[in-house]
Design a protein around this motif. Structure first.
Motif, PDB file in Angstrom:
ATOM      1  N   ASP A 117      35.599  10.860  17.730  1.00 49.48           N
ATOM      2  CA  ASP A 117      36.639  10.421  18.355  1.00 49.48           C
ATOM      3  C   ASP A 117      38.048  10.864  17.832  1.00 49.48           C
ATOM      4  O   ASP A 117      38.302  10.911  16.578  1.00 49.48           O
ATOM      5  CB  ASP A 117      36.593   8.834  18.718  1.00 49.48           C
ATOM      6  CG  ASP A 117      35.448   8.279  19.668  1.00 49.48           C
ATOM      7  OD1 ASP A 117      34.856   9.063  19.986  1.00 49.48           O
ATOM      8  OD2 ASP A 117      35.588   7.051  19.537  1.00 49.48           O
ATOM      9  N   HIS A 125      37.688   0.242  17.174  1.00 50.80           N
ATOM     10  CA  HIS A 125      36.176   0.746  17.122  1.00 50.80           C
ATOM     11  C   HIS A 125      36.337   2.206  17.551  1.00 50.80           C
ATOM     12  O   HIS A 125      36.702   2.645  18.634  1.00 50.80           O
ATOM     13  CB  HIS A 125      35.337  -0.036  17.890  1.00 50.80           C
ATOM     14  CG  HIS A 125      35.249  -1.283  16.922  1.00 50.80           C
ATOM     15  ND1 HIS A 125      34.356  -1.679  15.905  1.00 50.80           N
ATOM     16  CD2 HIS A 125      36.004  -2.464  17.413  1.00 50.80           C
ATOM     17  CE1 HIS A 125      34.576  -3.017  15.553  1.00 50.80           C
ATOM     18  NE2 HIS A 125      35.290  -3.390  16.224  1.00 50.80           N
ATOM     19  N   THR A 136      32.245   1.899   7.979  1.00 51.89           N
ATOM     20  CA  THR A 136      31.078   1.808   9.219  1.00 51.89           C
ATOM     21  C   THR A 136      30.605   0.633   9.085  1.00 51.89           C
ATOM     22  O   THR A 136      30.888  -0.584   8.295  1.00 51.89           O
ATOM     23  CB  THR A 136      29.926   2.665   8.176  1.00 51.89           C
ATOM     24  OG1 THR A 136      29.533   2.286   7.222  1.00 51.89           O
ATOM     25  CG2 THR A 136      30.658   4.272   8.129  1.00 51.89           C
ATOM     26  N   SER A 189      31.362   6.754  12.892  1.00 52.29           N
ATOM     27  CA  SER A 189      31.449   5.655  13.590  1.00 52.29           C
ATOM     28  C   SER A 189      31.931   4.386  12.942  1.00 52.29           C
ATOM     29  O   SER A 189      31.017   4.090  11.731  1.00 52.29           O
ATOM     30  CB  SER A 189      30.300   5.298  14.394  1.00 52.29           C
ATOM     31  OG  SER A 189      30.071   6.362  15.192  1.00 52.29           O
ATOM     32  N   ASN A 227      33.828   6.141  17.604  1.00 49.78           N
ATOM     33  CA  ASN A 227      32.678   6.765  17.182  1.00 49.78           C
ATOM     34  C   ASN A 227      33.175   7.940  16.533  1.00 49.78           C
ATOM     35  O   ASN A 227      33.742   8.737  16.538  1.00 49.78           O
ATOM     36  CB  ASN A 227      31.993   7.120  18.746  1.00 49.78           C
ATOM     37  CG  ASN A 227      31.419   5.804  19.259  1.00 49.78           C
ATOM     38  OD1 ASN A 227      30.811   4.828  18.748  1.00 49.78           O
ATOM     39  ND2 ASN A 227      31.840   5.682  20.699  1.00 49.78           N
ATOM     40  N   ALA A 228      32.037   8.678  15.759  1.00 51.92           N
ATOM     41  CA  ALA A 228      32.008   9.660  14.940  1.00 51.92           C
ATOM     42  C   ALA A 228      32.480  10.740  16.267  1.00 51.92           C
ATOM     43  O   ALA A 228      31.928  10.995  16.983  1.00 51.92           O
ATOM     44  CB  ALA A 228      30.887  10.079  14.319  1.00 51.92           C
TER      45      ALA A 228
END
Length: 165
Positions: free
Chosen positions: A110, A105, A74, A57, A107-108
């Motif tokens: 995505d 931005h 990160t 993320s 998130n892990a």
């Protein structure tokens, strides 16, 4: 002032597979820039499909115009580069579609990029995808890769690292 008095706190970060496939050492990447860790340390994934997701993320800090590589930073400052294939920059973006832009931005897990694996196999050296911490020497205290024959994009942890305090 408080950071000066108490120092920076160490943080654990986990990298998830950016593509599904076999996770291998950078030693197995047939390119000295990666195998000799000139850009930093990490792992590589031999992909089984062309869907690339965020390994962490953070903020998109770089998306190459050719969409063959993307960098994510990160909150703790770890900078992760996902480089899709070897010698793919010469494809000039053909077969690659970016789904993010610099400043986004994520998130892990995505979606970042999709690519045509058959076209990359035909026109580039390899589809192997290095996942490199580009500021490794400055920020990483310890690094534990998790090699696997069947990592799942966005789900499987491929490495755990501890930042310097």
């Amino acid at each position: 002032m408080l950071k000066k008095l108490f120092g920076k706190k160490s943080v654990e970060e986990q990298l998830v597979a950016p593509v599904s496939g076999k996770v291998v050492s950078l030693d197995e990447v047939d390119d000295p820039v990666f195998s000799q860790r000139m850009m930093g340390d990490g792992v590589a994934v031999e992909p089984t499909d062309g869907k690339v997701v965020a390994p962490v993320s953070g903020e998109i800090v770089q998306l190459f115009p050719t969409n063959h590589a993307v960098g994510v930073k990160t909150k703790s400052g770890v900078e992760v580069l996902v480089h899709i294939g070897l010698e793919t920059v010469s494809m000039e973006g053909e077969g690659f579609e970016g789904h993010v832009k610099t400043g986004d931005h994520v998130n892990a897990g995505d979606r970042l990029v999709t690519f045509d694996m058959n076209l990359v196999n035909e026109k580039a050296k390899s589809t192997i995808t290095p996942v490199v911490i580009t500021n490794y020497d400055d920020i990483v205290d310890s690094f534990e890769p998790s090699y696997s024959d069947g990592a799942e994009a966005g789900q499987s942890t491929i490495a755990t690292l501890q930042t310097k305090s």
